[in-house]
Design an enzyme around this catalytic site. Structure first.
Site, PDB file in Angstrom:
ATOM      1  N   CYS A  94       0.857  -1.193   0.000  1.00 32.65           N
ATOM      2  CA  CYS A  94       0.000   0.000   0.000  1.00 32.65           C
ATOM      3  C   CYS A  94       0.889   1.238   0.000  1.00 32.65           C
ATOM      4  O   CYS A  94       1.594   1.509   0.983  1.00 32.65           O
ATOM      5  CB  CYS A  94      -0.903  -0.014   1.226  1.00 32.65           C
ATOM      6  SG  CYS A  94      -1.732   1.552   1.555  1.00 32.65           S
ATOM      7  N   ASP A 482      35.422  18.293 -18.115  1.00 27.61           N
ATOM      8  CA  ASP A 482      36.841  18.427 -17.854  1.00 27.61           C
ATOM      9  C   ASP A 482      37.558  17.842 -19.075  1.00 27.61           C
ATOM     10  O   ASP A 482      36.948  17.059 -19.822  1.00 27.61           O
ATOM     11  CB  ASP A 482      37.208  17.660 -16.581  1.00 27.61           C
ATOM     12  CG  ASP A 482      38.690  17.758 -16.264  1.00 27.61           C
ATOM     13  OD1 ASP A 482      39.219  18.875 -16.294  1.00 27.61           O
ATOM     14  OD2 ASP A 482      39.310  16.717 -16.002  1.00 27.61           O
ATOM     15  N   ASP A 678      38.310  16.209  -9.515  1.00 26.86           N
ATOM     16  CA  ASP A 678      37.276  17.207  -9.766  1.00 26.86           C
ATOM     17  C   ASP A 678      36.202  17.249  -8.686  1.00 26.86           C
ATOM     18  O   ASP A 678      35.098  17.712  -8.932  1.00 26.86           O
ATOM     19  CB  ASP A 678      36.584  16.903 -11.114  1.00 26.86           C
ATOM     20  CG  ASP A 678      37.571  16.761 -12.238  1.00 26.86           C
ATOM     21  OD1 ASP A 678      38.352  17.683 -12.440  1.00 26.86           O
ATOM     22  OD2 ASP A 678      37.567  15.713 -12.892  1.00 26.86           O
TER      23      ASP A 678
END
Length: 782
Positions: A94, A482, A678
């Protein structure tokens, strides 16, 4: 500089506010204390130390407290460490109950956040203090059982356990449904006079819908009125009240049959999605003293030797010691191309050994292995809910009560104000409203749609950390790359040595020693070109300047190695190189010594990736690189990048990304990098995508989306999958609301019966669930 340390103390027996102020004032004056605050009502002292000997400063602070108020005890409070726990909710069918469980658990004291993943049937709880987690888990279990009594709660992944009570209950349900259906059929075809027909249909009704009635009564006693059990009970009892006995039984019967098919479809969908990531190894063949024993992967440690036979999954990451074979890594990377391995080759858990017998030395424990990290990432993806999911959850809270009150108004108002209108007719119309007012189709199918999209992406070697990121990927306007390791291979080679006053060999000697401590690909290429071991004893006074280079003493000489800006800062004059490639300038003892040119190579599908992004509607592509302008522009031109920013320091990449986000009116901004160098930019972007996730823990940790291979074109696949998933989700929304809206209008006009209303509830939900299953079979195309 040492990091600041903050500590909290309880000031027992503190009853003088003036003394509290004196304590605060005196402690603030201590050298080494950055700040101090006394909260008199809670008798709490918070002190921030600048670092160093905190124990000495704490002792001095205690002395001050005793001097100001001898009766006060200064007791340090233990800093609460946050913790997390997962409860598996087997049998949770449910979606509305899932939302209520989540809401109530979030309100528990000490809970930082709680998320129910309906598709995966689990509750993730994050507590402010891990020591309180067991008590919170017990409270959460009680809430789950109270809201959904049939749910089976466990704390491990074995969610399919079936007890005898559950089996008996299911058989009883099937038996009652079958007998009730038979009695209903008899009542429909036999001509039974009243009131005998009432007794017959009532017996059928209780057999078919008794469970629904009981759940409804239990929920009402707990204050939960607007759920599907109450709505169906009210609608069918209303049908009996106006003499429509057969219709009342029929609605409950078809509701129960529809619910049964819905549960089967949801469970099938869950199993299908889970099977997409069925890469968890069941065992490991541990080799000890010439004997091989089958054990759990968790029992194997680093340095142990395991045997992998043909057809078996590699259970843990490691290095091949003996044997040669071909590995199928498609479950990890989405690529069907097999990989050859031999002694010395690294192997990843989750790969399948195709033909040879391998002996592998384990390099990571199971909890840290590639397969474990991937499974954890995919299984926990449901915790990051999409905005659309959260919206539908909120919408459902208001939709049902509004329709129920509309039904009440429809039953009462027209018979009072319209001449000739009878209560029986309008109550019948109102019952249609009640039946169609449950929003199950939305709250069930939408999480399954996103979950299926995440599963389908993982099958293609794209790991998405949550439906919120999958949703965001569907509206990307700018992709920022990059350069090194993303568009290029990141494999550098020295292509030219231009020495000034030194031989090429001597210049390479200085460069290799200067870069001996760096793991950057450029440094590795210089050491590779040098070809010899560097002498660590000759290296001293090492200083690194981020984004510029290094200053180091090699023997008796001071060497600068890095970008032109490093030499500019040192006041060294040098001749700039205009040749394409990455240039490392060197100076020895303040005089230019020449430069080394290092070249990288484009990945074969970088150009295809950029053109593919433009074809699917990405408005702008950008490249950020710390490399020279000539190299950046050359690479950008070759692959078709719109804008190139070069010669950037790490913090400047973040600044440029922030500017792009301000200007990105067309959609989300994605940053694509290698996930290693990065991290700040990946964290700052709307969506961070890390490439080459296989074998890279840093990539898996850093990004929102992880591409398991080094192919930039996978970004196009990821966006296509996201858009197709979003399309399926919106199909469900429009279809569900559209059908319900039509039935509500027809019901109000008296043109729709409760039979159509049952279809509008259960039938629509079933169709929406089946449609959601398409998301896991999405083929991104090329």
């Amino acid at each position: 500089m040492e990091a600041a340390v903050k500590k909290e103390f309880k000031l027992e027996n503190l009853c003088c506010p003036v003394c509290a102020g004196e304590i605060q004032s005196h402690i603030r004056k201590l050298e080494g204390v950055k700040g101090a605050a006394v909260d008199f009502p809670s008798r709490k002292l918070t002190v921030e130390f600048s670092g160093g000997e905190t124990d000495t400063l704490v002792a001095r602070a205690r002395g001050i407290v005793k001097q100001c108020e001898p009766a006060v005890e200064m007791l340090e409070t233990s800093s609460a460490a946050p913790g997390e726990k997962i409860l598996y909710l087997a049998g949770l069918s449910c979606a509305g109950c899932a939302g209520e469980i989540e809401t109530r658990v979030r309100r528990l004291e000490g809970v930082k956040t709680a998320v129910v993943d309906f598709a995966a049937q689990k509750l993730r709880i994050e507590a402010q203090d891990r020591e309180k987690l067991p008590a919170i888990a017990r409270q959460a279990s009680e809430i789950a059982r109270e809201v959904e009594p049939s749910v089976q709660i466990s704390f491990g992944a074995e969610r399919e356990a079936k007890d005898s009570y559950a089996v008996w209950k299911r058989r009883l349900f099937y038996g009652g449904l079958s007998l009730g259906a038979a009695i209903f059929g008899a009542g429909m075809y036999l001509d039974i006079p009243r009131p005998a027909d009432l007794a017959l249909f009532l017996a059928a009704y209780l057999l078919v819908g008794g469970e629904v009635l009981l759940r409804s009564l239990k929920n009402i006693s707990k204050g939960r009125v607007f759920d599907e059990n109450f709505l169906m009970s009210a609608a069918t009892i209303g049908a009996f009240a106006i003499g429509e006995y057969a219709e009342g039984v029929a609605v409950m019967l078809f509701y129960q049959i529809g619910e049964l098919f819905q549960h089967l479809a949801v469970n099938r969908s869950r199993r299908s999605i889970s099977s997409l990531m069925d890469i968890r190894p069941d065992f490991a063949n541990l080799k000890t003293g010439g004997e091989v024993h089958r054990v759990s992967p968790e029992e194997v440690g680093i340095g142990d030797h395991i045997v992998v036979r043909p057809g078996e999954k590699i259970p843990l990451d490691g290095v091949v010691l003996e044997g040669r074979s071909v590995l199928d890594t498609s479950a990890l990377t989405g690529e069907s191309l097999p990989r050859d391995v031999e002694p010395g080759s690294s192997v990843l858990s989750g790969s399948i050994n195709k033909n040879g017998l391998l002996t592998v030395e384990v390099s990571k424990e199971f909890g840290e292995s590639t397969v474990s990290k991937i499974l954890d990432l995919v299984e926990n993806a449901g915790s990051q809910k999409a905005r659309l999911e959260n919206f539908i959850t909120k919408f459902a809270r208001y939709y049902t009560p509004v329709v129920v009150f509309a039904a009440l108004a429809l039953a009462v108002v027209p018979p009072i104000f319209l001449p000739g209108a009878g209560f029986a007719e309008w109550i019948n119309r109102a019952l249609v409203f009640l039946v169609v007012s449950c929003p199950c189709a939305l709250v069930v199918s939408i999480p399954l749609g996103f979950f299926g999209g995440i599963g389908g992406a993982s099958r293609n070697g794209i790991l998405v950390k949550g439906s919120s990121y999958l949703e965001a990927l569907g509206s990307v306007g700018t992709v920022v790359f990059d350069k090194t390791g993303t568009l290029t291979k990141g494999v550098f080679n020295v292509t030219k040595i231009a020495a000034e006053g030194y031989s090429e060999e001597k210049l390479l000697y200085y460069a290799a020693h200067a870069e001996s401590s760096s793991s950057h690909p450029i440094a590795v290429s210089i050491r590779k070109a040098y070809g010899r071991q560097t002498d660590a004893e000759k290296i001293s006074e090492y200083e690194e300047t981020a984004g510029r280079g290094v200053k180091v003493r090699v023997g008796g000489d001071v060497v600068l190695a890095g970008s032109g800006r490093l030499l500019d800062d040192a006041g060294v004059s040098y001749e700039k190189s205009a040749e394409p490639g990455t240039v490392v300038y060197l100076a020895v003892n303040g005089v230019s010594a020449g430069h080394i040119i290092i070249s990288d190579e484009l990945k074969p599908d970088s150009e295809r990736a950029v053109s593919g992004l433009k074809k699917i509607g990405v408005a702008k592509t950008v490249m950020l690189t710390g490399d020279s302008k000539s190299v950046g522009e050359k690479i950008g031109k070759e692959v078709g990048i719109d804008v190139v920013y070069s010669e950037l320091l790490p913090h400047q990449k973040v600044e440029h990304l922030e500017e792009l986000e301000k200007d990105a009116s067309s959609g989300k901004v994605v940053f694509v990098g290698d996930g290693i160098n990065d991290a700040p930019v990946l964290a700052r972007s709307d969506i961070g995508i890390a490439m080459g996730g296989v074998g890279s823990d840093a990539a898996i940790e850093a990004a929102d989306v992880v591409l398991m291979t080094d192919e930039p074109s996978k970004i196009v696949d990821a966006i296509r999958i996201a858009k197709k998933t979003r399309g399926i989700v919106w199909q469900n929304i429009v279809f569900s609301l559209g059908v319900k809206g039509v039935i509500l209008v027809l019901g109000a006009l008296g043109a729709a019966t409760m039979w159509e209303a049952v279809f509008g509830d259960v039938g629509v939900t079933l169709i929406a669930v089946l449609n959601s299953m398409r998301a896991m079979r999405v083929n991104p195309g090329r």
